[in-house]
Write a protein that holds these residues in place. Structure first.
Motif: not given
Ligand SMILES: [Zn+2]
Lengths: 596, 79, 698
Positions: A34-38
């Protein structure tokens, strides 16, 4: 019960603990993703799942993010391993897979899986499944509602190495990035998935150094056995018998006819058979389900009603058989299209299980129908603000059905998923649309002792030169049903108003389409407006039995109109907005007698 | 009534389905000949063969088990 | 401004059940613990001062943590509020984010919106995503809405318009109109609270803020009045969720910031105990010096276990970790920095039960204070953690608990026995099982606030407090691999102590979205300068002297195209010449640390700049009473996972500084009990804190 019981006290406590740790690993994997999504589909929508699997690819634990992926979570990894051959895996390999004919749910959902080794020995796998927003095919957003075969739905990948012993397989990457319309998103989101695998791998390594490969896999087996025992116990409590039900998909986007899903649930001691063999032959359009989607729907329905706290892993499917013969709408045969099976067929079957069938067994746990469509609305084009191509896959919340003890909830995502909306401010920042409104759809809910929840209305205006839109949804021809005397909820609507005009017509009328709810590649221009109305839930119980004060409050809040209060509930509201008790009693008497 | 290999050439990417439950067959299948119809069946494993006969048995009793709620049925478990 | 050396510095934490006080003046120290007095919590505060025997007129500073805000939200006792929204968007609160708190529970209900629908007024106005006006503000509609709301008896207004995080001119103008129409009304505008999307979270925050405002300002005014009447002449501060102090004026304007005021105090206490213990400093040491000097002990997990719940927080580098959002209930977010707390249903009263698959569980349901644990004899019949601890021999049978309750071991045996027979276990096994499961529930939550942030709990010291914290700490540490525990002098009033360890903190930020490679150094510098200047004014307004001010700069960065950003702390407010390289590197390092992901070849983007303003406090310390020259331990049988052992039972207060004892050991004190298992060593450090360490052989 003996699978879990044999170990004695310490083992039972230990089992609870071990499972909590595995769930925690899955949660951490989800958090990293979730935190690194685009794409907002990941970061806002949370349309993904994370998995820990044993050394044979059987599911041991998963983060409860998106129940819709349950079937694929249970089978896809096993199929990958069997097809590739366990002996052909190496440290640092990552496989990607999105084939709905090999355990996937539909093509946008990509599974990554990587083996975990301990001292050179294959010990387990970690994986994740996530919906990529764009994977090519005939329509931007890769939700081709008028596809007639799977080849129109995007790029299909059988189990394919994305990394070989830690090195990217560049040719595969380049094929994927070339065939997807928004390669930057694909690149970023797949990296978010890879990071999530890395987190899982590291945490599992700790457990392996504590327990060793065999020790950990024995514990996995125990956790799976425990889930099986739990499910058997729950199933055993149901009275034996055969329970039937049916519902349909209203059309397949290609021709104007319904496709029927006929279901039998056979409760047989501590086992349960879902038999869909009497369902219609598979459709020409993309509303068909791969086997795992039908399985997912059946299990999710069961979990909603029976065993909400069971550890979700390979054990839950052992006492359950799903019969979905290939070539029916419940198990699509190559090359049938199936992108809508996951989002439209699955909730329909899940609700069939929950609402129509189990309500016969456990009426106190039943509910009326929800809006029951993911209401997929897809669009893409070139953003005039930066000259870049964009595409988005949008879904919408809706009203849920009235329940035994309470009204249905408003504006909730479709029952088989638990995704979040994309907020208006993010929407408008990312893509060239401007919203006129985004609100509850008043006076639309199915009446009942407990009424349905309200759907939503969203009006948006094209702020780019051209936007190509597509849709794949349901409930435009058939309403969400009520239960125990409750009324039907309202339907989906998809309308368009040309720039400068105030008149809304359905897309079907405006563009001469076969289906009002399933279409692809309609070109809209600056100033055109789209009105999306999501369905509301059906009612539970006789509306005349609804607490008249609850009706009066609904009128005060605008959820129910005055005339509906009168017509559907027999409730009279006076000029000041207060309940007229006397008139209500009299009107309800007449309505009950069928006089008015 | 035996396991069979489902060998495919590496460039054959088609798939096969269980004749009983509809699930995917990969690498191998369980084959049996229906005692009732004489057809040969390819399925997932022995459980699917038993499931095949169990469903026939239930359908044979369809008279006794009308649609909808059928009440208690004290029948043998299909295991 | 009154210097704290001129008088008593008093920390008072009001919880749902008890109000704790710790007061310090020079080397003098007082503590007290009295019942809280809802709904008039201010009475409990005055009671606590009286009980501590501190003359009100001699108090210089009161730092106050309070549960008043949390209570008002949970019990729906805020003020009737009207919400002004952009036309077409009055249902934002009710639409939420569409997801459910429980994925497999169709019976789950979202929280009711704090503003009922008829009091949500749509106003014609609209900005686009860049903040440019599409539709100007219809001022007449605002006037009409205010009059309508006023007719309904509403005097509190939340204003939240779309895209106001880029441009809040419409919100500010609407607020002026409210003030014109209804002088004295409370108005909260979303852009003034939070300059970031999305609309649901920002509106929810604004509404919670407005909803609480009258309750909080009434409470604070009443508290201040009563204190002044009693002769109080010092300064009164309130603790906010982020672990800083607010003046009464700020607290009244930003009451949503008080939502986890109480638990935040606990976390600050752990921070302070750790910092002071590690340096061995006695008396007050400037916080900055303590932090700088602290070695090894600035990585701490704070654990406050009460009767029904446990609050867990992490202190990193001497500072409690913060998150940017806190939700009193799922679907009711409040986006203010809050100490990264997890509250779980694990406390002395947590109930033991057996599920359908016949596996045992403990909590989150609790027997609460009534009926309470079976052993309390108030009618509880179901086994609780307290009953299990009693059977395991870890709680004194012969001692009265707070509130004068005497523990009845027979009742505990009955309840735990029932639970045991459901599982086919012996009673003693079941008691140990209850303790073990509780410890593991807490361990899982501790992992959520450590491993999920990329932190390894084994690198941390545990600081347990509250009634049951010291009882569970050692075995919990065994599970997590924690090797060191520091138990404060007075675990029962540690939250009150935490209120003393708090700086006045303000946060400000500005969204600024630009590719890092295209960012202009002068622009970044001028944003930081603006933010810093505003912050200095804010601090000066509160009477913070120049030499007490500290500004902390940070920047939010992400990969281009990513939705979420990482907050990267910066050395100072000067944007260096090679800022692009330096910021990128700092971002990569943090990214790798949190997500174990290698930097990928994508440009980095700036999302926002932040400045935090701090009034640096000094950190007082509770002097330890001393200890008797000698003590005579009694022996009691205590159950452990490896069988029963004979443990010494000792009054903690009788142990002189420097005492070192090996487990098994039960240390008793008035409102808490410490269990030291066989492999652990207990030592009374110079400050009277109890230092527990795990033996080498483990
Ligand atoms: Zn089969």
């Amino acid at each position: 019960m003996d699978g879990a019981a044999s170990g004695g006290a310490v083992d039972r406590v230990g089992l609870t603990l071990l499972y909590k740790r595995l769930r925690n690993i899955c949660d951490e994997m989800a958090f990293a993703m979730m935190r690194t999504a685009y794409s907002p589909i990941f970061s806002e929508g949370l349309d993904f799942s994370t998995l820990v699997l044993d050394r044979n690819g059987r599911l041991v634990a998963t983060a409860g993010i998106n129940p819709a992926m349950l079937g694929a979570s249970l089978y896809a990894a096993t199929w990958i391993i069997r097809e590739v051959g366990q002996e052909n895996f190496s440290l640092g390999d990552v496989f990607v897979h999105n084939d709905p004919y090999r355990g996937g749910s539909h093509m946008p959902e990509h599974m990554l899986v990587t083996p975990v080794y301990h001292d050179g020995e294959l010990a387990a796998y970690v994986g994740n499944i996530a919906h990529l927003a764009e994977i090519g095919g005939m329509a931007p957003g890769s939700f081709a509602a008028t596809a007639t075969d799977v080849f129109q739905e995007g790029l299909r990948l059988p189990p394919t190495k994305l990394f070989d012993r830690g090195e990217p397989v560049r040719d595969v990457w380049r094929i994927m990035l070339t065939n997807h319309r928004t390669p930057d998103n694909t690149w970023g989101d797949i990296h978010a998935m890879l990071g999530s695998l890395r987190v899982g791998e590291r945490r599992l390594a700790d457990m392996l150094s504590e327990r060793g490969v065999d020790g950990l896999n024995e514990a996995f087996e125990q956790i799976i056995d425990y889930a099986e025992a739990y499910m058997r116990e729950e199933i055993r409590r149901l009275p034996d018998g055969i329970y039937t039900g049916e519902d349909c998909m209203e059309d397949d986007g290609i021709s104007d006819r319904p496709y029927w899903i006929r279901s039998r649930i056979i409760v047989d001691g501590d086992e349960l058979i879902f038999d869909y063999s009497r369902s219609d032959a598979q459709a020409v359009g993309p509303i068909n389900a791969p086997y795992v989607v039908t399985l997912s729907a059946s299990l999710n329905g069961l979990l909603y009603v029976l065993a909400r706290d069971v550890p979700v892993n390979a054990g839950i499917v052992r006492p359950v058989r799903v019969v979905a013969p290939a070539g029916t709408i419940t198990c699509v045969k190559l090359p049938g299209p199936c992108v809508g099976g996951q989002t439209e067929f699955q909730p329909r079957v899940m609700e069939l299980v929950v609402g129509q069938i189990l309500s016969q067994i456990l009426p106190e746990r039943a509910s009326a129908a929800s809006g029951n469509t993911s209401l997929n609305f897809l669009f893409g084009g070139v953003d005039p603000r930066n000259g870049e191509y964009y595409a988005h896959y949008h879904f919408e919340g809706m009203g849920w059905g009235g329940r035994a003890e309470s009204d249905g909830n408003s504006a909730q995502i479709v029952p088989h998923a638990n995704c979040r909306n994309t907020p208006v401010e993010i929407f408008e920042t990312k893509w060239p649309w401007v919203h006129e409104n985004y609100r509850l759809n008043d006076d639309s809910a199915g009446a009942g002792r407990h009424r349905g929840g309200l759907g939503i209305e969203r009006i948006l205006e094209v702020a780019g030169d051209v936007i190509t839109v597509s849709a794949l949804c349901e409930r435009m021809k058939r309403s969400p049903w009520g239960i125990f005397g409750g009324s039907e909820g309202s339907r989906t609507n998809l309308e368009v108003s040309p720039a400068g005009s105030g008149d809304y017509r359905t897309f079907q009328e405006a563009f001469g389409l076969v289906s009002p709810s399933k279409f692809t590649n309609i070109r809209l221009h600056r100033g055109d407006r789209v009105r999306i109305t999501s369905p509301s839930g059906g009612g539970y119980g006789d509306p005349l039995e609804r607490d008249p004060y609850a009706v009066a409050r609904d009128v005060e809040l605008g959820f129910v109109g005055r005339s509906s209060a009168r017509a559907h509930y027999g409730v009279v509201i006076d000029a000041k907005g207060d309940l007229d008790e006397e008139a209500t009693t009299e009107l309800r008497g007449r309505l009950a007698d069928g006089v008015e | 009534m035996a396991w069979n290999d489902l060998a495919k050439l590496w460039h054959d990417t088609t798939v096969d389905y269980c004749d009983v439950c509809g699930n995917l067959l990969i690498a191998r299948f369980w084959g049996f000949v229906s005692a009732a119809t004489g057809e040969s069946k390819r399925c997932c494993d022995e459980r699917c063969e038993r499931l095949y006969y169990r469903l026939r048995e239930i359908d044979g009793n369809a008279q006794a088990v009308p649609g909808g709620i059928s009440g208690d049925q004290a029948e043998a478990k299909p295991r | 401004m009154t210097d704290r050396n001129d008088g008593w510095h008093v920390g008072i934490d009001t919880g749902g059940t008890y109000t704790d006080l710790v007061g310090v003046r020079g080397s003098e120290q007082r503590i007290s613990k009295v019942p809280s007095t809802p709904p008039d919590f201010e009475k409990g505060v005055l009671d606590s001062i009286e009980a501590a025997g501190i003359p009100v007129s001699e108090i210089g500073i009161i730092s106050h943590g309070t549960t008043v805000a949390t209570n008002a939200v949970i019990t729906n006792r805020g003020s009737p509020t009207a919400l002004l929204t952009t036309r077409g968007f009055r249902d934002v609160l009710e639409l939420r984010r569409h997801n459910r708190g429980e994925p497999y529970d169709i019976y789950w209900d979202p929280p009711a919106p704090l503003v009922v629908r008829r009091n949500r007024f749509e106003i014609s106005e609209r900005l686009d995503y860049a903040g440019d006006v599409i539709t100007p503000l219809a001022e007449e509609e605002v006037r009409l809405a205010v009059r309508t709301a006023a007719r309904r008896g509403i005097g509190t207004f939340a204003i939240s318009f779309l895209h106001s995080y880029v441009n809040d001119a419409h919100e500010r103008r609407a607020a002026e109109i409210v003030a014109e129409e209804l002088p004295g009304a409370f108005v909260s505008t979303s852009g003034a609270l939070l300059r970031e999307p999305p609309e649901f979270e920002r509106t929810s925050t604004t509404v919670v803020n407005a909803y609480l405002a009258p309750v909080i300002s009434d409470y604070l005014r009443s508290l201040e009045t009563q204190l002044r009447q009693a002769g109080f002449a010092g300064r009164l501060y309130v603790m906010h969720s982020g672990g800083g102090l607010l003046t009464l004026e700020s607290a009244s304007r930003f009451p949503a910031r008080l939502l986890t005021s109480g638990p935040a105090a606990g976390a600050k206490a752990a921070e302070g105990v750790a910092a002071v213990a590690s340096t061995g400093a006695v008396g007050s040491v400037k916080a900055t010096e303590v932090l700088a000097a602290a070695e090894g002990l600035d990585e701490v997990i704070s654990l406050d276990i009460g009767g029904t719940s446990a609050d867990i927080a992490v202190v990193r580098g001497g500072k409690a970790s913060l998150v940017h959002e806190f939700s009193p209930q799922f679907g009711q977010p409040v986006r203010f920095p809050a100490v990264d707390l997890i509250t779980i249903g694990a406390g002395g009263g947590s109930l033991a039960w057996v599920d359908a698959g016949r596996l045992p569980h403990v909590g989150p349901q609790s027997a609460g204070a009534n009926p309470g644990p079976a052993a309390c004899g108030l009618g509880g019949t179901q086994a609780t953690l307290t009953d299990a601890n009693l059977i395991a021999g870890r709680l004194p049978v012969d001692v009265n608990l707070a509130g004068g309750v005497h523990l009845d071991i027979e009742a505990a045996r009955q309840a735990v026995g029932d639970f045991a027979s459901e599982l086919g276990l012996a009673m003693e096994e079941a008691a140990l099982g209850i303790i073990d499961i509780t410890n593991n529930n807490m361990a899982r939550s501790i992992r959520v606030v450590t491993v999920e942030r990329g932190l390894d709990p084994r690198d941390y010291t545990l600081v347990p407090f509250g009634g049951a914290g010291p009882l569970m700490a050692a075995e919990l540490s065994d599970i997590l691999g924690i090797r060191q525990i520091v138990i404060p002098v007075a675990p029962g009033v540690t939250s009150g102590l935490g209120c003393l360890y708090v700086d006045i903190v303000h946060d400000t930020s500005r969204a600024h979205i630009v590719a890092l490679s295209e960012a202009d150094r002068a622009v970044l510098q001028s944003i930081f300068d603006d933010l810093a200047e505003g912050m200095r004014e804010t601090l000066a307004d509160e009477g913070v002297a120049q030499d007490r001010q500290r500004l902390e700069h940070s920047i939010d960065l992400r990969y281009l195209g990513q939705v979420r950003a990482l907050n990267i702390p910066l050395r100072d407010g000067l944007v260096p010449e090679r800022f692009q390289n330096e910021y990128r590197e700092a971002f990569f390092n943090e990214y790798e640390r949190q997500f174990h992901s290698v930097a990928i070849d994508i440009p980095v983007e700036v999302a926002a700049l932040r400045v935090r303003g701090v009034r640096v406090s000094e950190r007082p310390h509770i002097p330890f009473g001393g200890g008797a020259p000698s003590f005579t331990p009694r022996i009691r049988r205590v159950l452990t996972g490896d069988g029963a052992v004979d443990a010494k039972v000792v009054q903690r207060a009788s142990l002189p500084v420097g005492t070192s004892l090996g487990g098994p050991l039960v240390l008793t004190q008035e409102d808490s009990t410490t269990w030291v298992p066989p492999d652990w060593q207990a030592e009374v450090d110079k400050l009277g804190n109890l230092m527990l360490t795990r033996g080498e052989d483990r």
